[in-house]
Design an enzyme around this catalytic site. Sequence first.
Site, short mmCIF file in Angstrom:
data_model
loop_
_atom_site.label_atom_id
_atom_site.label_comp_id
_atom_site.label_asym_id
_atom_site.label_seq_id
_atom_site.Cartn_x
_atom_site.Cartn_y
_atom_site.Cartn_z
N ASP A 1 1.06 -1.52 0.40
CA ASP A 1 -0.36 -0.21 -0.30
C ASP A 1 0.50 1.41 -0.11
OD1 ASP A 1 -2.09 -1.17 -0.11
OD2 ASP A 1 -2.91 -0.81 2.03
N ASP B 1 3.44 -9.07 9.81
CA ASP B 1 3.95 -8.02 9.23
C ASP B 1 5.34 -7.15 8.91
OD1 ASP B 1 1.22 -6.88 10.41
OD2 ASP B 1 2.28 -5.41 11.95
N ASP C 1 -7.40 -7.48 13.63
CA ASP C 1 -7.46 -8.55 14.16
C ASP C 1 -8.00 -8.91 15.56
OD1 ASP C 1 -6.49 -6.39 15.92
OD2 ASP C 1 -4.28 -7.02 15.62
#
Length: 563
Positions: free
Chosen positions: A166, A225, A319
């Site tokens: 992104d 991540d 999450d």
Amino acid sequence: MEPFASAPAAPASSVGLVSHLLSTILLHSDGVAIQRAIEFLPRHRTDALSVSIGDAWREVRSWALAPVLRVAIVVCLVMSLMLLVEVVSMAVVSLAIKILRRRPESRYCWEPINAGDDPESGNLAFPMVLVQIPMYNEREVYKLSIGAACTLSWPSDRIIIQILDDSTDPTVKGLVEIECRHWASKGINIHYEVRNNRKGYKAGALKLGMEHSYAKECEFVAIFDSDFQPEANFLKKTIPFLVHNPRIALVQTRWQFVNFSDCLMTRIQKMTLDYHFKVEQEVGSSTFAFFGFNGTAGVWRISAINEVGGWKDRTTVEDMDLAVRATLKGWKLLYVGDVKVKSELPSTFKAYRRQQHRWTCGAAHLFRKMGIEILKAKEVSIWKKFHLTYSFFFVRKIVAHLVTFFLYCVVIPTSVLVPEVTIPAWGVVYIPSTITILNATRNPSSLHLMPFWILFENVMAMHRMKATIIGLLEAGTFDEWIVTDKLGDTLQDKIRIPLLEQASTSLRDRLNFPELGFAAFLFLCACYNLAYDQNYYYVYIYVQAVAFLVVGCGYVGTFITNP
């Protein structure tokens, strides 16, 4: 003796004052007496004004401030008791787990996956796994995470690596794409997916990633991540739990921090997160098969994600949202503490503050969104509903943040200004001491840092309290999603100042004004308490004021010099 000395004593009232002056002037008509009478007037007025202000303050204090403060004390003490019961109960369960050795392998079936005796089956015994790595302008850490994902021990034809980028920085996009091509040239099945917008933030990226045709072929999805580096055997240790236990939706692993020794702030973060994993996650997994997914270093069953409606971007804790919805549908969540994944802690104060705002605000907002939904759920027991609404959300995500700030940073300092009220010793000393000791028992190697942990957590409680209220009220920045800055390899190449963060040349960037303002308030309360010698609260208040002052001046975290 001088003539004026024999005059009658001055009365306190205004009428008596005038009479006294007239009688003095009439009885002693000499110039000295008249001069002293004139000098007496402003001095008497000053004394009378001081008495009037003091009386007014006592009246306001007794009739307005004291009742409000008494109510605040009662509320804070009740919340403290709620938090104490929660912490003690978790400590008891955690101790029982340790004594009884209730490891995940003893509670659930776990067997290694192999190809079996039939060579024709090849790698079909291994399920298809999708590995997702969402990214956003992570210039320094992308190589580590992609490299770790591409070297996982799993048959190459049964694993797909998906990079969800992104980034808004064209340079970062170019670097990530080059890295993906590098691994693709080595035969790794890697897909580089780019979005032109950040709709839904991380949840939007994960949701879009699941819509690709190759992703629909997979049975499980591992999420990391961009700063997380799983060990090569990560999938071989976690996937068997999902394969052999069809009602397990998630396997969450523990975080291991590569930069916890960079500064005092990162050491304190490690203490807090170690308690979160060793106690909160482990207890939730062992008792109600529920805990909040940490958003990374976990493996999900894709069918469970689809059954509960997929990823949603209605809060900044997508999450946790997914974990709660899965639990309400009867799925079980498993925490495996023996499997650790390397990651990086935010080492600058502003990055850490933004991270904590997002986590705290998002949890409070999710509670607002799902509180009624949890109570109405039909596929879970009443005890699990109680655990979700009361223990997990209300006490840990709401009460803990409110009472930490209001009691220790507002009520106790304010009480020294209002001597009409007192706080019981068990609320000021015994409860916080018990909570601190129980936390310290899970961090024995960090006992010497407990005083710093207490002071810094109280400072952070101001931001967490604010974030909690924002989330509950859906006010301000409740839906703001800011990526936590990570420094990656820059820590190895640039000069660091441990424990302290060098101030910026900009006054606005250098100072944290909320902390400085609160430090001034605490210093005022401590000085008042010391002057009137009511109790020894000033010892604690002075130290806490210094903590706010240090943070307010920007002397926390690490500083990375410019190249």
